[in-house]
Enzyme design. Structure first.
Site, PDB file in Angstrom:
ATOM      1  N   ASP A  39       0.836  -1.192   0.000  1.00  0.00           N
ATOM      2  CA  ASP A  39       0.000   0.000   0.000  1.00  0.00           C
ATOM      3  C   ASP A  39       0.874   1.247   0.000  1.00  0.00           C
ATOM      4  O   ASP A  39       1.915   1.282   0.664  1.00  0.00           O
ATOM      5  CB  ASP A  39      -0.875   0.028   1.256  1.00  0.00           C
ATOM      6  CG  ASP A  39      -1.496  -1.326   1.569  1.00  0.00           C
ATOM      7  OD1 ASP A  39      -2.584  -1.595   1.054  1.00  0.00           O
ATOM      8  OD2 ASP A  39      -0.885  -2.105   2.334  1.00  0.00           O
ATOM      9  N   GLU A 114      -1.393  -1.011  -4.056  1.00  0.00           N
ATOM     10  CA  GLU A 114      -2.704  -0.427  -3.757  1.00  0.00           C
ATOM     11  C   GLU A 114      -2.548   1.053  -3.432  1.00  0.00           C
ATOM     12  O   GLU A 114      -1.790   1.428  -2.533  1.00  0.00           O
ATOM     13  CB  GLU A 114      -3.361  -1.146  -2.578  1.00  0.00           C
ATOM     14  CG  GLU A 114      -4.729  -0.550  -2.243  1.00  0.00           C
ATOM     15  CD  GLU A 114      -5.404  -1.199  -1.046  1.00  0.00           C
ATOM     16  OE1 GLU A 114      -6.358  -0.600  -0.513  1.00  0.00           O
ATOM     17  OE2 GLU A 114      -4.977  -2.299  -0.640  1.00  0.00           O
TER      18      GLU A 114
END
Length: 248
Positions: A39, A114
């Site tokens: 992420d 992400e």
């Protein structure tokens, strides 16, 4: 049994190492994972920070929002101590440090990045990430994912060839719309959701998360899904090997 399902390590080997750290990613690769999921956020000084939450509270010894801290401040935090004393002193990595690690070992698997824009938008993150990778020659397959469909639309306008996937728990209608519009290629649904909706999409387009139990791993392997995203890549690699060999 023929099983082509790839194993993607969720925040690295999150079940056995401090999540979203270099040691977690390296462990997952050593265990045989064919993919890494992580992420990215923006720091106060617009640096790419690898962390799941919008705040540093849960995984480090600090407090506060990532967007309110500079890279220098974030680098002073301990990203391992909350997991175990064994990993005391582990730093929060930047995207560049993760990519450098993958390039150093010539990692040719999946790198699933992400964009954490569903709660804090981080204006300009999509273009900044695109421009960063556009300036590199990397050996891995880059996949962008997000719970924020707008981020994927922005990326798609910047680079229609970018490979993108829509994460979702229940927003399947929006995911289908993005698929029809050719904004996304594949779906990354919650494993609980996909088991309740088994005919949602062809298995070759599914990479469910977080697939941690033996039962859920078997469910995905038996259906030959594109990949599983798991906190325990070593366990998944072993189970897949046993199923391929007819031992289960």
């Amino acid at each position: 049994m023929q099983i082509d399902t790839k194993i993607i390590a969720h925040r690295g080997s999150r079940g056995t190492r401090p999540e979203n750290t270099l040691v977690s990613f390296q462990t997952a690769i050593n265990e045989g994972a064919e993919g890494i999921e992580t992420d990215v956020h923006f720091s106060k000084d617009k640096q790419f920070i690898i962390m799941h939450d919008e705040t540093v509270d849960r995984t480090t010894n600090g407090t506060g929002l990532i967007m309110d801290k500079t890279l220098g401040e974030i680098k002073k935090l301990d990203a391992g101590i909350r997991f175990s004393e064994e990993f005391k002193g582990t730093q929060v990595p930047t995207l560049q440090e993760v990519v450098n690690m993958l390039m150093k070992i010539n990692f040719t698997g999946i790198f699933n990045l992400e964009l954490k824009t569903n709660k804090i938008h981080y204006p300009g993150l999509e273009r900044a990430v695109y421009e960063y990778f556009a300036g590199l020659r990397y050996p891995f397959q880059l996949i962008y994912s997000s719970f924020n469909g707008k981020s994927l639309e922005i990326l798609n306008k910047i680079d229609p060839k970018a490979y993108e996937a829509r994460l979702f728990k229940t927003a399947a209608k929006q995911a289908k719309t993005l698929k029809r519009s050719k904004v996304v290629e594949d779906f990354h649904p919650d494993i609980k959701w996909i088991k309740q909706h088994p005919f949602y999409a062809p298995a070759r387009h599914l990479r469910p998360w977080v697939v941690n139990s033996t039962e859920d791993m078997q469910y995905c392997f038996e259906r030959n899904m594109a990949a599983v995203i798991t906190d325990y890549p070593g366990r998944a690699v072993q189970l897949r090997s046993e199923m391929r060999g007819g031992l289960i």
